[in-house]
Design a protein around this motif. Structure first.
Motif, PDB file in Angstrom:
ATOM      1  N   ILE A 103       9.243   9.405  45.214  1.00 24.30           N
ATOM      2  CA  ILE A 103       8.822   9.916  46.522  1.00 24.30           C
ATOM      3  C   ILE A 103       8.029  11.202  46.326  1.00 24.30           C
ATOM      4  O   ILE A 103       8.489  12.133  45.664  1.00 24.30           O
ATOM      5  CB  ILE A 103      10.042  10.148  47.433  1.00 24.30           C
ATOM      6  N   PHE A 104       6.844  11.238  46.922  1.00 27.46           N
ATOM      7  CA  PHE A 104       5.997  12.418  46.832  1.00 27.46           C
ATOM      8  C   PHE A 104       6.352  13.393  47.944  1.00 27.46           C
ATOM      9  O   PHE A 104       6.523  13.002  49.091  1.00 27.46           O
ATOM     10  CB  PHE A 104       4.511  12.031  46.966  1.00 27.46           C
ATOM     11  N   ASN A 105       6.421  14.664  47.600  1.00 32.73           N
ATOM     12  CA  ASN A 105       6.684  15.721  48.575  1.00 32.73           C
ATOM     13  C   ASN A 105       5.356  16.113  49.225  1.00 32.73           C
ATOM     14  O   ASN A 105       4.393  16.454  48.540  1.00 32.73           O
ATOM     15  CB  ASN A 105       7.324  16.919  47.868  1.00 32.73           C
ATOM     16  N   LEU A 106       5.307  16.050  50.544  1.00 32.70           N
ATOM     17  CA  LEU A 106       4.098  16.426  51.273  1.00 32.70           C
ATOM     18  C   LEU A 106       4.006  17.948  51.366  1.00 32.70           C
ATOM     19  O   LEU A 106       4.905  18.597  51.879  1.00 32.70           O
ATOM     20  CB  LEU A 106       4.106  15.827  52.681  1.00 32.70           C
ATOM     21  N   GLU A 107       2.925  18.495  50.855  1.00 36.29           N
ATOM     22  CA  GLU A 107       2.714  19.938  50.912  1.00 36.29           C
ATOM     23  C   GLU A 107       2.015  20.350  52.204  1.00 36.29           C
ATOM     24  O   GLU A 107       2.093  21.492  52.615  1.00 36.29           O
ATOM     25  CB  GLU A 107       1.906  20.385  49.697  1.00 36.29           C
ATOM     26  N   LYS A 108       1.315  19.406  52.826  1.00 36.65           N
ATOM     27  CA  LYS A 108       0.631  19.651  54.097  1.00 36.65           C
ATOM     28  C   LYS A 108       1.199  18.679  55.114  1.00 36.65           C
ATOM     29  O   LYS A 108       1.864  17.715  54.767  1.00 36.65           O
ATOM     30  CB  LYS A 108      -0.874  19.404  53.959  1.00 36.65           C
ATOM     31  N   ASP A 109       0.893  18.898  56.369  1.00 34.58           N
ATOM     32  CA  ASP A 109       1.358  18.003  57.426  1.00 34.58           C
ATOM     33  C   ASP A 109       0.370  16.864  57.647  1.00 34.58           C
ATOM     34  O   ASP A 109       0.019  16.532  58.782  1.00 34.58           O
ATOM     35  CB  ASP A 109       1.583  18.781  58.733  1.00 34.58           C
ATOM     36  N   LEU A 110      -0.123  16.292  56.551  1.00 32.25           N
ATOM     37  CA  LEU A 110      -1.029  15.165  56.673  1.00 32.25           C
ATOM     38  C   LEU A 110      -0.991  14.315  55.417  1.00 32.25           C
ATOM     39  O   LEU A 110      -0.584  14.762  54.346  1.00 32.25           O
ATOM     40  CB  LEU A 110      -2.457  15.615  56.979  1.00 32.25           C
ATOM     41  N   ILE A 111      -1.419  13.073  55.575  1.00 32.69           N
ATOM     42  CA  ILE A 111      -1.570  12.155  54.451  1.00 32.69           C
ATOM     43  C   ILE A 111      -3.063  11.899  54.306  1.00 32.69           C
ATOM     44  O   ILE A 111      -3.733  11.500  55.258  1.00 32.69           O
ATOM     45  CB  ILE A 111      -0.787  10.852  54.688  1.00 32.69           C
ATOM     46  N   ASP A 112      -3.586  12.143  53.104  1.00 30.61           N
ATOM     47  CA  ASP A 112      -5.009  12.069  52.822  1.00 30.61           C
ATOM     48  C   ASP A 112      -5.305  10.814  51.991  1.00 30.61           C
ATOM     49  O   ASP A 112      -4.947  10.741  50.810  1.00 30.61           O
ATOM     50  CB  ASP A 112      -5.438  13.323  52.073  1.00 30.61           C
ATOM     51  N   LEU A 113      -5.938   9.825  52.612  1.00 29.20           N
ATOM     52  CA  LEU A 113      -6.263   8.576  51.931  1.00 29.20           C
ATOM     53  C   LEU A 113      -7.251   8.810  50.787  1.00 29.20           C
ATOM     54  O   LEU A 113      -7.092   8.238  49.705  1.00 29.20           O
ATOM     55  CB  LEU A 113      -6.828   7.548  52.920  1.00 29.20           C
ATOM     56  N   ASP A 114      -8.257   9.644  51.002  1.00 29.45           N
ATOM     57  CA  ASP A 114      -9.255   9.914  49.964  1.00 29.45           C
ATOM     58  C   ASP A 114      -8.591  10.442  48.690  1.00 29.45           C
ATOM     59  O   ASP A 114      -8.922  10.023  47.583  1.00 29.45           O
ATOM     60  CB  ASP A 114     -10.290  10.930  50.446  1.00 29.45           C
ATOM     61  N   GLU A 115      -7.661  11.359  48.850  1.00 26.88           N
ATOM     62  CA  GLU A 115      -6.964  11.953  47.709  1.00 26.88           C
ATOM     63  C   GLU A 115      -6.133  10.893  46.974  1.00 26.88           C
ATOM     64  O   GLU A 115      -6.144  10.821  45.746  1.00 26.88           O
ATOM     65  CB  GLU A 115      -6.058  13.086  48.190  1.00 26.88           C
TER      66      GLU A 115
END
Length: 183
Positions: A103-115
């Motif tokens: 499980i990846f920890n989200l550092e921002k309040d968004l999920i970035d498809l490009d990244e």
């Protein structure tokens, strides 16, 4: 393409079919990539019980340097990606999540498809890629006076033959095979 966590929480499930322009980003992140075309991600992002699921089919046409000659080689790629994200607060409240490597920890309040797509393309670059005219069947590996370059397979085969010969010579009956072959 980016989704805010609040948007995902509200909709619970979002389908996407995106064509992405990532050539410059990929070339900046890896010298192995000469070009990236037709990068496409088809899938969904979903929210359930504190976890965000990003699942998609990734297709791309990369141009990579040959491992042998550095000639540009077209490399079509197709990968299925499944990633799970969670917020830091959610991970603190759930010790099982904290101990999970999946499980990846989200550092921002968004999920970035490009990244995500760029990261997964970089992870899938093969170590060995050859142009059509460089395949081992078509072209011999370099050699010189008292030296040759061997593939891993050829080296393993040569080692196995040496071991077999050494065992046969060490056998007390090795001399009998010559005697029986004479008759």
């Amino acid at each position: 393409m980016k989704w805010s966590l609040s948007e995902i929480n509200k909709k619970k499930y979002i389908d996407f079919n995106e064509s992405l322009e990532l050539a410059e980003e990929l070339k900046g992140r890896s010298q192995e990539i000469l070009d990236a075309k037709n990068v496409q991600a088809i899938g969904s992002v979903a929210y359930d019980d504190g976890l965000y699921y990003l699942d998609y089919q990734l297709k791309a046409n990369l141009t990579l340097p040959s491992s042998r000659s550095l000639k540009p080689v077209d490399y079509p790629m197709e990968v299925f990606v499944s990633e799970i994200f969670s917020t830091e607060d959610e991970m603190k409240n759930n010790e099982e999540l904290l101990n999970s490597d999946m499980i990846f920890n989200l550092e921002k309040d968004l999920i970035d498809l490009d990244e995500s797509v760029a990261d997964n393309i970089l992870l899938e670059i093969p170590l060995k890629i050859l142009a059509e005219d460089e395949s081992e069947e078509d072209e011999a590996l370099p050699a010189g006076q008292n030296w040759t370059v061997l593939s891993e397979e050829a080296y393993a085969k040569a080692q196995a033959e040496k071991e077999k010969e050494a065992k046969e010579k060490a056998s007390p009956f090795a001399g009998l095979s010559d005697f029986l072959n004479e008759k």
